[in-house]
Enzyme design. Structure first.
Site, PDB file in Angstrom:
ATOM      1  N   GLY A  13       0.817  -1.213   0.000  1.00 56.10           N
ATOM      2  CA  GLY A  13       0.000   0.000   0.000  1.00 56.10           C
ATOM      3  C   GLY A  13       0.843   1.252   0.000  1.00 56.10           C
ATOM      4  O   GLY A  13       0.556   2.209   0.721  1.00 56.10           O
ATOM      5  N   SER A  16       0.591   5.833  -1.792  1.00 59.82           N
ATOM      6  CA  SER A  16       0.185   7.123  -1.222  1.00 59.82           C
ATOM      7  C   SER A  16       0.314   7.066   0.295  1.00 59.82           C
ATOM      8  O   SER A  16       0.621   6.020   0.871  1.00 59.82           O
ATOM      9  CB  SER A  16      -1.265   7.465  -1.607  1.00 59.82           C
ATOM     10  OG  SER A  16      -2.170   6.522  -1.046  1.00 59.82           O
ATOM     11  N   GLY A  17       0.062   8.203   0.939  1.00 64.08           N
ATOM     12  CA  GLY A  17      -0.039   8.259   2.393  1.00 64.08           C
ATOM     13  C   GLY A  17       1.179   7.770   3.150  1.00 64.08           C
ATOM     14  O   GLY A  17       2.330   8.029   2.781  1.00 64.08           O
ATOM     15  N   ILE A  18       0.916   7.057   4.231  1.00 66.63           N
ATOM     16  CA  ILE A  18       1.979   6.579   5.116  1.00 66.63           C
ATOM     17  C   ILE A  18       2.935   5.648   4.395  1.00 66.63           C
ATOM     18  O   ILE A  18       4.153   5.705   4.591  1.00 66.63           O
ATOM     19  CB  ILE A  18       1.362   5.885   6.353  1.00 66.63           C
ATOM     20  CG1 ILE A  18       0.621   6.907   7.221  1.00 66.63           C
ATOM     21  CG2 ILE A  18       2.431   5.157   7.161  1.00 66.63           C
ATOM     22  CD1 ILE A  18      -0.210   6.286   8.330  1.00 66.63           C
ATOM     23  N   GLY A  19       2.397   4.789   3.545  1.00 65.03           N
ATOM     24  CA  GLY A  19       3.250   3.845   2.824  1.00 65.03           C
ATOM     25  C   GLY A  19       4.250   4.542   1.925  1.00 65.03           C
ATOM     26  O   GLY A  19       5.442   4.199   1.916  1.00 65.03           O
ATOM     27  N   TYR A 150     -13.247  -2.109  10.989  1.00 63.57           N
ATOM     28  CA  TYR A 150     -11.888  -1.571  10.902  1.00 63.57           C
ATOM     29  C   TYR A 150     -11.097  -1.865  12.169  1.00 63.57           C
ATOM     30  O   TYR A 150      -9.972  -2.390  12.117  1.00 63.57           O
ATOM     31  CB  TYR A 150     -11.975  -0.066  10.659  1.00 63.57           C
ATOM     32  CG  TYR A 150     -10.658   0.665  10.700  1.00 63.57           C
ATOM     33  CD1 TYR A 150      -9.694   0.475   9.723  1.00 63.57           C
ATOM     34  CD2 TYR A 150     -10.377   1.579  11.727  1.00 63.57           C
ATOM     35  CE1 TYR A 150      -8.490   1.168   9.752  1.00 63.57           C
ATOM     36  CE2 TYR A 150      -9.188   2.270  11.766  1.00 63.57           C
ATOM     37  CZ  TYR A 150      -8.242   2.059  10.778  1.00 63.57           C
ATOM     38  OH  TYR A 150      -7.041   2.741  10.820  1.00 63.57           O
TER      39      TYR A 150
END
Length: 249
Positions: A13, A16-19, A150
């Site tokens: 993943g 984008s984002g944290i990855g 989640y």
């Protein structure tokens, strides 16, 4: 900057984002980075943004065949693995009453089953003194409404960290977790809500954080770097919270 010089890191993943933030930071610190994502255009764009040796692998984090492809492709290219960061995840917030079986299965499949079997497939190739870093959430300690599926998936990961700490001790492999609070990432734009609703939700979240703001993906990435590096060589089985103090109040 050579905290991870020569290390091989697999990050799911990471388009984008944290990855992506973590992949960029790892590469700057000398790691050879394998990134995955299930959208080819976004994955290739992410790879182009990473300065260093990067191998993009198109894969769905919840599909076993794709998971096996990620590991086999990594091993064929680099031989072994030092760092595993099963970061890919989804967060479709729904109440328990509104959650369908299909949605529940999708969340568990990507957020829990995927990381579980990524670790299983990677274990024969994880080097001694390697590390597995899971991405959990502070929501598992707060009881926020509409996070049932989640949080169930992420709580499962937290328990898996403890199990792996015991099971991998003979191999000298550490298992840890980073536990983010409200972080400014594209995930909030994927909730099926209007821009106004997302903005209202973000404002409400930020107001609850003692530091008064969302965290950034870069701040989480720096924590993952610490956990994955030799600086955290005696940190094992732990979950490190990055939430501006939200879970403490």
């Amino acid at each position: 900057m050579t905290k991870l010089k020569g290390k091989v890191a697999v990050i799911t993943g990471a388009n984008s984002g944290i990855g992506l933030a973590t992949a960029k930071l790892f590469a700057k610190e000398g790691a050879r980075v394998v990134i995955t994502g299930r959208r080819e255009d976004a994955l290739l764009q992410a790879a182009a943004e990473i300065e260093g040796e990067v191998l993009p692998v198109l894969a769905d984090a919840g599909k076993i065949d794709d998971i096996r492809k990620v590991i086999s492709t990594t091993v064929a290219k680099f031989g072994n693995i030092d760092i595993l960061f099963p970061n890919a995840g989804i967060a479709p917030f729904q109440s328990v009453e509104q959650t369908s079986e299909e949605l529940f299965d999708e969340v568990i499949g990507i957020n829990l089953k995927g990381p579980f079997f990524l670790v299983k497939e990677a274990l024969p190739y994880l080097n001694k003194e390697g590390v597995v870093v899971f991405n959990t959430t502070i929501a598992q300690t707060k009881g926020f409404a509409h996070t049932g599926a989640y949080v169930a998936s992420k709580a499962g990961l937290r328990s898996l960290v403890r199990i792996l700490t015991t099971e991998l001790k003979e191999k000298g492999i550490r298992a840890v977790a980073v536990s983010p609070g409200p972080i400014d990432t594209p995930i909030y734009g994927k909730l099926g809500k209007s821009e106004e609703e997302v903005q209202q939700m973000e404002t409400a979240f930020a107001a609850q954080v003692p530091l008064g703001r969302f965290g950034s993906a870069d701040e989480v990435a720096k924590t993952v770097l610490f956990l994955a590096s030799s600086e955290a060589s005696f940190v094992n089985g732990a979950e490190l919270v990055v939430d501006g103090g939200l879970s403490m109040v």
